[in-house]
Design an enzyme around this catalytic site. Structure first.
Site, PDB file in Angstrom:
ATOM      1  N   GLU A 272      48.614  54.987  26.716  1.00  0.00           N
ATOM      2  CA  GLU A 272      48.655  56.288  27.310  1.00  0.00           C
ATOM      3  C   GLU A 272      50.163  56.598  27.642  1.00  0.00           C
ATOM      4  O   GLU A 272      50.486  57.671  27.368  1.00  0.00           O
ATOM      5  CB  GLU A 272      48.086  56.158  29.001  1.00  0.00           C
TER       6      GLU A 272
ATOM      7  N   HIS B  48      35.375  62.365  58.663  1.00  0.00           N
ATOM      8  CA  HIS B  48      34.436  63.443  58.658  1.00  0.00           C
ATOM      9  C   HIS B  48      33.901  63.513  57.057  1.00  0.00           C
ATOM     10  O   HIS B  48      33.136  64.481  56.630  1.00  0.00           O
ATOM     11  CB  HIS B  48      35.086  64.726  58.855  1.00  0.00           C
TER      12      HIS B  48
ATOM     13  N   LYS C 224      40.399  48.604  26.135  1.00  0.00           N
ATOM     14  CA  LYS C 224      41.792  49.093  25.373  1.00  0.00           C
ATOM     15  C   LYS C 224      41.390  48.891  23.591  1.00  0.00           C
ATOM     16  O   LYS C 224      41.704  49.894  22.651  1.00  0.00           O
ATOM     17  CB  LYS C 224      42.786  48.524  25.518  1.00  0.00           C
TER      18      LYS C 224
ATOM     19  N   GLU D 142      42.773  44.194  40.629  1.00  0.00           N
ATOM     20  CA  GLU D 142      43.269  43.612  39.248  1.00  0.00           C
ATOM     21  C   GLU D 142      43.636  42.360  39.463  1.00  0.00           C
ATOM     22  O   GLU D 142      43.619  41.401  38.291  1.00  0.00           O
ATOM     23  CB  GLU D 142      44.393  44.484  38.746  1.00  0.00           C
TER      24      GLU D 142
ATOM     25  N   LYS E 247      56.151  48.074  31.179  1.00  0.00           N
ATOM     26  CA  LYS E 247      56.647  46.615  31.188  1.00  0.00           C
ATOM     27  C   LYS E 247      56.527  46.380  29.844  1.00  0.00           C
ATOM     28  O   LYS E 247      57.544  45.704  29.042  1.00  0.00           O
ATOM     29  CB  LYS E 247      55.639  45.692  31.879  1.00  0.00           C
TER      30      LYS E 247
ATOM     31  N   GLY F  92      53.096  43.414  36.503  1.00  0.00           N
ATOM     32  CA  GLY F  92      52.994  45.176  36.425  1.00  0.00           C
ATOM     33  C   GLY F  92      52.674  45.498  37.847  1.00  0.00           C
ATOM     34  O   GLY F  92      53.301  46.512  38.427  1.00  0.00           O
ATOM     35  N   ARG F  93      51.597  45.120  38.568  1.00  0.00           N
ATOM     36  CA  ARG F  93      51.228  45.503  39.973  1.00  0.00           C
ATOM     37  C   ARG F  93      52.080  44.938  41.004  1.00  0.00           C
ATOM     38  O   ARG F  93      51.861  45.301  42.110  1.00  0.00           O
ATOM     39  CB  ARG F  93      49.810  45.040  40.032  1.00  0.00           C
TER      40      ARG F  93
END
Ligand code: F6P
Length: 550
Positions: free
Chosen positions: A216, A389, A513, A358, A210, A272-273
């Protein structure tokens, strides 16, 4: 701010819920079901293709009415309508919150600052469809003239989790002759493993960001460009055929060296999410094709309309949101498990972690005042039956209250071979058995009646009374996936509205960051670091020594 300007836990509706909780005491789901033979069918909702059973919750009609009163007192409907109208309800960033416009039909009108954004949304969708069709038809060729066969999405957070999750979810609808990879981690191993067996001449990188400033993503995209150019033995001119960008930031895309003609745009009113149904979904659209992508958008829209118009008693996101608030505030539940009984939903819970945590991992209210009520839960879970399990022991017999969502499908995916499709009943038998066991448990008397030795009776007793929602659909189609995601998006919205927090900012990710940027030169060149705390300074020194740098 609540409608009366009163803090959440000062509201009479909050106090009424607290009193009601005391009255409910240890009432067991066994008693609630015994008292109401219709409960199993009465406490259900149908939304589009989703069948929701909330009968196994620790609630009565009175609880639900009191929770709806709380929603009224906190102005949930008003904030919802403001969101759909395009008002700037993300106050700390001064932005509208309009992911719902991404799936609005062509003829809809949704205005931001007086401009209808729907035509732009559809213009980008049309461009994406044109591009996706060209790639799918083998008409988009790389620098050497070979058709693209490998699509690598580079992004992180909302620019990765959504497309990666949806690609897995809809794998049976994807083009199996194309290769799709998703790279997010700045750990070089992620990109290395994603591209090591690919031919650069047949590889397209989709750089999804965005902001186009996320370190990253920019680092991985830069390394991908180096890999491509080295592999092709070509110069910068090869980039145009092998890189496209998905972003709101044309200037940064250009700085990176991607032609903005190869950029698919979205807007700052898409969080973004909340973005995988925007241009961020390009890799998914290439995988499943534009028609299926549009079916998915229609699924989102169906639930948007439900949330916007359904009465409170029948409003699924409202109900799910309020149930979560009930357990957090009055049962001290700290977490919420999401347990899909579909292998294809293997990334669903990870996606929801960002969506929910978030959004609602906040501890100050919209006015900046500390909250003194619980906000977002820890969201966790993996597909059944694997979890059974592993950690279900704790849900069944541990000391924690863990509300859980069980998501399952009547039909296995269409292209499963018959022999494997036959396993579906066993999968679903587990699905139904688990919520039954969690709700009703097994009493000491029932255990004794099986002839169990007295000293083992406590160990083999299941207290039950563990709340679950069951969400059942016919099949995991693109539309159903859209419906599910919109359901959770709006559930998160409801909770943020009641808690009076801004669900659409994410300031909490910033500090790390900034600090990482400061620490990197200390690690690589030994520069700076005087400001580091003693613990971090010691760790940094150990790292440098281990790498032979001190
Ligand atoms: O799409 P971008 O701008 O690269 O951001 C990636 C992710 O980083 C975050 O901003 C958090 O750091 C998320 O909200 C977002 O989805």
């Amino acid at each position: 701010m609540t409608n009366a300007g009163t803090r959440l836990n000062q509201l009479p509706e909050w106090a009424a819920l607290g009193k009601h909780r005391e009255q409910l005491g240890d009432t067991h789901l066994r008693e609630l079901f015994a008292a109401d033979p219709e409960r199993g069918t009465g406490y259900t909702l149908r939304v589009g293709d989703l069948y929701l059973d909330y009968s196994k919750h620790l609630v009565t009609d009175e609880t639900l009415a009191l929770l709806r009163d709380l929603a009224t007192a906190t102005g949930v409907a008003g904030l919802r309508d403001a969101m759909f109208r395009g008002e700037k309800i993300n106050t700390t960033e001064g932005r509208a919150v309009l992911h719902t416009a991404l799936r609005a039909p062509r003829e809809a009108v949704v205005e931001v600052d007086g401009v209808n954004v729907v035509p732009e949304v559809h213009a980008v969708l049309d461009r994406m469809a044109g591009f996706a069709d060209r790639v799918r038809a083998g008409e988009w060729t790389g620098h050497t003239g070979k058709p693209i066969k490998n699509i690598v999405n580079i992004g992180i957070g909302g620019s990765d989790l959504g497309p990666a999750m949806a690609f897995e979810a809809l794998r049976s609808y994807t083009r199996r002759d194309l290769v799709f990879r998703f790279v997010s981690n700045v750990d070089g191993a992620d990109l290395h493993e994603a591209v090591r067996d690919l031919d650069p001449a047949e590889t397209l990188f989709i750089v999804a960001s965005k902001t186009f400033t996320t370190i990253e993503t920019i680092t991985n995209a830069t390394s991908a460009r180096d890999w491509l150019l080295a592999g092709l033995g070509a110069g910068q001119e090869a980039v145009a055929k092998h890189f496209v960008a998905l972003s709101t930031n044309a200037a940064k895309v250009e700085d990176f060296g991607i032609d903005t003609a190869n950029m698919f745009e979205f807007w700052d009113w898409v969080g973004g999410r909340y973005s995988y149904d925007s241009a961020i979904g390009l890799s998914l659209m290439i995988a499943i094709g534009p028609d299926r992508f549009r079916e998915m958008l229609d699924g989102f829209h169906l639930v948007d309309e439900h949330f916007r118009t359904a009465p409170p008693e029948a409003n699924a996101p409202l109900l799910l949101g309020l149930l979560g608030i009930w357990y957090g505030a009055f049962f001290d539940a700290q977490s919420h498990a999401v347990l899909p009984y579909s292998h294809y939903l293997s990334k669903f819970t990870a996606y929801l972690q960002q969506l929910d945590m978030e959004s609602n991992g906040k501890s100050v209210d919209r006015d900046g005042k500390p909250v003194d009520w619980q906000t977002g839960p820890v969201v966790w879970g993996t597909p059944g039956t694997n979890g059974q399990h592993a950690y279900y022991q704790l849900i069944h017999q541990g000391t924690k209250v863990i509300p859980a969502d069980f998501i399952g499908f009547a039909e296995p995916v269409a292209d499963l071979p018959a022999g494997l499709a036959a396993q579906h009943d066993l999968l679903m038998a587990n699905f139904f058995a688990q919520t039954q066991a969690l709700a009703f448990g097994k009493t000491p008397e029932e255990v004794r009646a099986e002839g169990v030795a007295e000293e083992l009776v406590p160990h083999k007793t299941f207290q039950g009374n563990h709340p679950t929602t069951t969400i059942l659909a016919d099949a995991l189609t693109p539309s159903v996936l859209g419906q599910l995601i919109a359901l959770y998006e709006h559930k998160v919205f409801v909770q943020g509205a009641v808690w009076n927090i801004d669900s659409f900012d994410q300031w909490g990710v910033e500090l790390g960051k900034v600090l990482a940027k400061r620490i990197e030169p200390v690690l690589t060149r030994g520069e700076g670091g005087a400001e580091l705390d003693p613990s971090t300074a010691g760790l940094v020194a150990a790292y440098r020594s281990l790498r032979g740098r001190s």
